[in-house]
Write a protein that holds these residues in place. Structure first.
Motif, PDB file in Angstrom:
ATOM      1  N   TYR A 156      -3.644   2.695   8.605  1.00  0.00           N
ATOM      2  CA  TYR A 156      -3.583   1.240   8.908  1.00  0.00           C
ATOM      3  C   TYR A 156      -4.039   1.279  10.770  1.00  0.00           C
ATOM      4  O   TYR A 156      -4.931   0.250  10.848  1.00  0.00           O
ATOM      5  CB  TYR A 156      -2.237   0.640   9.008  1.00  0.00           C
ATOM      6  CG  TYR A 156      -2.263  -0.229   7.746  1.00  0.00           C
ATOM      7  CD1 TYR A 156      -2.360   0.351   6.418  1.00  0.00           C
ATOM      8  CD2 TYR A 156      -2.000  -1.515   7.788  1.00  0.00           C
ATOM      9  CE1 TYR A 156      -2.307  -0.466   5.242  1.00  0.00           C
ATOM     10  CE2 TYR A 156      -1.661  -2.309   6.553  1.00  0.00           C
ATOM     11  CZ  TYR A 156      -2.037  -1.797   5.235  1.00  0.00           C
ATOM     12  OH  TYR A 156      -1.954  -2.773   4.505  1.00  0.00           O
ATOM     13  N   ALA A 157      -3.507   2.149  11.141  1.00  0.00           N
ATOM     14  CA  ALA A 157      -3.570   2.223  12.711  1.00  0.00           C
ATOM     15  C   ALA A 157      -5.140   2.414  12.978  1.00  0.00           C
ATOM     16  O   ALA A 157      -5.856   1.955  13.764  1.00  0.00           O
ATOM     17  CB  ALA A 157      -2.687   3.145  13.405  1.00  0.00           C
ATOM     18  N   VAL A 158      -5.595   3.767  12.459  1.00  0.00           N
ATOM     19  CA  VAL A 158      -6.947   4.106  12.698  1.00  0.00           C
ATOM     20  C   VAL A 158      -7.947   2.815  12.181  1.00  0.00           C
ATOM     21  O   VAL A 158      -9.005   2.885  12.917  1.00  0.00           O
ATOM     22  CB  VAL A 158      -7.216   5.559  11.876  1.00  0.00           C
ATOM     23  CG1 VAL A 158      -8.586   5.683  11.962  1.00  0.00           C
ATOM     24  CG2 VAL A 158      -6.323   6.512  12.271  1.00  0.00           C
ATOM     25  N   ASP A 183       0.893  -1.192   0.043  1.00  0.00           N
ATOM     26  CA  ASP A 183       0.121   0.020   0.058  1.00  0.00           C
ATOM     27  C   ASP A 183       0.965   1.128  -0.249  1.00  0.00           C
ATOM     28  O   ASP A 183       0.594   2.197  -0.638  1.00  0.00           O
ATOM     29  CB  ASP A 183      -0.938   0.119   1.130  1.00  0.00           C
ATOM     30  CG  ASP A 183      -2.289  -0.979   1.059  1.00  0.00           C
ATOM     31  OD1 ASP A 183      -2.415  -1.253   2.105  1.00  0.00           O
ATOM     32  OD2 ASP A 183      -2.639  -1.132   0.001  1.00  0.00           O
ATOM     33  N   GLN A 184       1.943   1.266   0.727  1.00  0.00           N
ATOM     34  CA  GLN A 184       2.676   2.371   0.809  1.00  0.00           C
ATOM     35  C   GLN A 184       3.555   2.486  -0.437  1.00  0.00           C
ATOM     36  O   GLN A 184       3.708   3.694  -0.953  1.00  0.00           O
ATOM     37  CB  GLN A 184       3.945   2.082   1.901  1.00  0.00           C
ATOM     38  CG  GLN A 184       3.268   2.330   3.146  1.00  0.00           C
ATOM     39  CD  GLN A 184       4.286   2.018   4.334  1.00  0.00           C
ATOM     40  OE1 GLN A 184       5.265   0.989   3.962  1.00  0.00           O
ATOM     41  NE2 GLN A 184       4.349   2.523   5.658  1.00  0.00           N
ATOM     42  N   LEU A 185       3.914   1.431  -1.149  1.00  0.00           N
ATOM     43  CA  LEU A 185       4.552   1.510  -2.418  1.00  0.00           C
ATOM     44  C   LEU A 185       3.404   2.221  -3.556  1.00  0.00           C
ATOM     45  O   LEU A 185       3.742   3.108  -4.052  1.00  0.00           O
ATOM     46  CB  LEU A 185       4.743   0.212  -2.995  1.00  0.00           C
ATOM     47  CG  LEU A 185       5.208   0.082  -4.597  1.00  0.00           C
ATOM     48  CD1 LEU A 185       6.627   0.627  -4.574  1.00  0.00           C
ATOM     49  CD2 LEU A 185       5.399  -1.408  -5.145  1.00  0.00           C
ATOM     50  N   TYR A 245      -6.058   6.719  -0.366  1.00  0.00           N
ATOM     51  CA  TYR A 245      -6.032   5.569   0.619  1.00  0.00           C
ATOM     52  C   TYR A 245      -7.186   4.849   0.903  1.00  0.00           C
ATOM     53  O   TYR A 245      -7.040   4.215   1.744  1.00  0.00           O
ATOM     54  CB  TYR A 245      -5.296   6.330   1.809  1.00  0.00           C
ATOM     55  CG  TYR A 245      -4.130   6.871   1.670  1.00  0.00           C
ATOM     56  CD1 TYR A 245      -3.722   8.372   1.499  1.00  0.00           C
ATOM     57  CD2 TYR A 245      -2.999   6.197   1.669  1.00  0.00           C
ATOM     58  CE1 TYR A 245      -2.599   9.053   1.079  1.00  0.00           C
ATOM     59  CE2 TYR A 245      -1.680   6.666   1.625  1.00  0.00           C
ATOM     60  CZ  TYR A 245      -1.615   8.172   1.285  1.00  0.00           C
ATOM     61  OH  TYR A 245      -0.335   8.672   1.017  1.00  0.00           O
ATOM     62  N   GLY A 246      -8.382   5.352   0.336  1.00  0.00           N
ATOM     63  CA  GLY A 246      -9.747   4.788   0.747  1.00  0.00           C
ATOM     64  C   GLY A 246      -9.984   3.195   0.472  1.00  0.00           C
ATOM     65  O   GLY A 246     -10.219   2.452   1.247  1.00  0.00           O
ATOM     66  N   HIS A 247      -9.175   2.756  -0.678  1.00  0.00           N
ATOM     67  CA  HIS A 247      -9.107   1.381  -0.961  1.00  0.00           C
ATOM     68  C   HIS A 247      -8.525   0.434   0.404  1.00  0.00           C
ATOM     69  O   HIS A 247      -9.143  -0.362   0.499  1.00  0.00           O
ATOM     70  CB  HIS A 247      -8.317   0.914  -2.327  1.00  0.00           C
ATOM     71  CG  HIS A 247      -8.322  -0.269  -2.565  1.00  0.00           C
ATOM     72  ND1 HIS A 247      -7.363  -1.131  -2.435  1.00  0.00           N
ATOM     73  CD2 HIS A 247      -9.300  -1.497  -2.716  1.00  0.00           C
ATOM     74  CE1 HIS A 247      -7.304  -2.413  -2.482  1.00  0.00           C
ATOM     75  NE2 HIS A 247      -8.740  -2.400  -2.947  1.00  0.00           N
ATOM     76  N   SER A 297       3.720   8.044   7.877  1.00  0.00           N
ATOM     77  CA  SER A 297       3.080   8.063   6.616  1.00  0.00           C
ATOM     78  C   SER A 297       1.716   8.027   6.609  1.00  0.00           C
ATOM     79  O   SER A 297       1.165   7.310   7.861  1.00  0.00           O
ATOM     80  CB  SER A 297       3.505   6.780   5.716  1.00  0.00           C
ATOM     81  OG  SER A 297       3.334   5.639   6.156  1.00  0.00           O
ATOM     82  N   PRO A 298       1.106   8.501   5.779  1.00  0.00           N
ATOM     83  CA  PRO A 298      -0.549   8.336   5.789  1.00  0.00           C
ATOM     84  C   PRO A 298      -0.999   7.049   5.821  1.00  0.00           C
ATOM     85  O   PRO A 298      -2.005   6.603   6.525  1.00  0.00           O
ATOM     86  CB  PRO A 298      -0.857   8.975   4.391  1.00  0.00           C
ATOM     87  CG  PRO A 298       0.350  10.065   4.429  1.00  0.00           C
ATOM     88  CD  PRO A 298       1.588   9.520   4.655  1.00  0.00           C
TER      89      PRO A 298
END
Lengths: 230, 152
Positions: free
Chosen positions: B52-54, A11-13, B5-7, B46-47
């Motif tokens: 991931y944590a949230v 995902d970071q990639l 990032y929604g996915h 990083s976002p």
């Protein structure tokens, strides 16, 4: 500890956050497991990014029928009418080197009949997909209803396609009872030669994107779900 | 940020909660929360790491809801074995069945290790602890999973 990078790394990639992006991509190209994983994650990411932005206003409506346990019916216990005489398919056959015949049946348990696009169904109708394939594979049944809500009927739980043994006119492992949301029930039956995550297919059905992964076939049936007139 | 990032938020929420509607609600809650309180994300991670944590915290909160717990217990759960592939669907089902009974840190560790395939170092970074502590947490998680097998 696994030698494969985590989903967080992928995902970071995809988000452009990795300083070692070149190294990760090289690994994905040399590792079939990771290459497959990155491909699936990217497909899901791209399909999601293409969706219209939501209003972030009202809470999404919850559909009561999703909390009813899906009707898991053993293949032998389900009497499917009309298997011996199959109507013409409404298949939208897409690219792939493997072949499978897919069909949808609808009706009351024990009294299912084959359906095709344009057929009418009522709330409470059961849907059952069947397939014929010379090789074992994996499948899903995904539907987008008249309200635009898209869900996987099969699998009803889990994130992967369900395993399907080779055979002629076998039924998918679950049937589904339609809820009372009226309008077009856009049903897509999917068969793939290899295991895949179901999420990218759901996203594709939701956005109307073309389902075109190698080694998969899909059949689309648009049913008109209408209230029963007394 | 939603499109980028929604996915991953939706995908992981589905993985933990199974229900598409529950996952959609978590997705909306997280991004509505970010709109209302953008200061939540302070840029120290990083976002992706932040989300991931949230997402994990939001899903674990829902899993502790009695209604969700009842549905998970009703699922057929295969007995735990240390030989199980930690990224397999069977393992995910077993892990989901005990999340509500684990402590916050144990549950997060189980999600990151078994559902996300993270290394001890990645988990330590997310939890803000040492790799040794992650190892200890995983030992407790495995003990709980094995205890489920004996109980069944």
């Amino acid at each position: 500890m696994s030698d494969h990078p985590s989903d967080l790394a992928w995902d970071q990639l995809l988000a452009g956050e990795r300083d070692d992006a070149a190294t990760l991509r090289a690994h994905a190209e040399s590792c079939s497991v990771c290459g497959e994983r990155l491909h699936m994650l990217k497909a899901g990411h791209d399909a999601f990014a293409a969706r219209p932005m939501p209003a972030f206003a009202a809470r999404p409506k919850r559909r009561a029928w999703l909390y009813a346990a899906p009707v898991v019916v053993a293949a032998l216990a389900l009497v499917v009418v009309g298997l011996a005489k199959r109507p013409e398919q409404d298949d939208v056959r897409i690219k792939g080197t493997h072949d499978a015949k897919l069909q949808l049946f609808a009706g009351a348990p024990g009294h299912l009949a084959p359906v095709r696009s344009g057929d009418r169904v009522a709330p409470g109708t059961y849907l059952q997909a069947s397939y014929s394939a010379e090789t074992a594979g994996f499948g899903a049944v995904i539907s987008k209803d008249g309200a635009g809500s898209t869900n996987a009927y099969v699998p009803s739980t889990g994130t992967l396609l369900v395993p399907l043994a080779a055979g002629v006119e076998h039924v998918f492992p679950e049937s589904t009872e339609l809820d009372d949301v009226l309008g077009t029930e856009h049903v897509v039956i999917i068969w793939c030669a290899t295991q895949r995550e179901v999420a990218p297919f759901i996203e594709a059905v939701r956005t109307g994107a073309v389902l075109a992964p190698e080694g998969c076939v899909a059949s689309t049936i648009d049913l008109a779900k209408q209230a029963v007139t007394p | 940020m939603y499109r980028a990032y929604g996915h991953s938020v939706l995908r992981r929420a589905r993985q933990m909660l199974v229900s598409d509607d529950d996952a959609a609600e978590v997705l909306q809650e997280i991004f509505m929360g970010l709109i209302a309180r953008p200061g939540q994300f302070d840029g120290r991670s990083s976002p992706s790491t932040f989300l991931y944590a949230v997402t994990t915290n939001a899903c674990l909160t829902r899993i502790r809801d009695r209604k969700n717990r009842g549905r998970l217990i009703d699922q057929h759960v295969r007995p735990w074995s240390t030989e199980m592939d930690r990224r397999s669907p069977e393992t995910a089902t077993v892990v989901r069945s005990v999340l509500a009974q684990l402590s916050e840190d144990e549950a997060r560790t189980a999600v990151y290790y078994y559902l996300d395939g993270m290394s001890h170092a990645e988990i330590a970074d997310l939890l803000g602890c040492s790799r040794r502590h992650v190892g200890n947490l995983l030992e407790r998680v495995v003990g709980r999973l094995a205890g489920e097998e004996r109980a069944s």
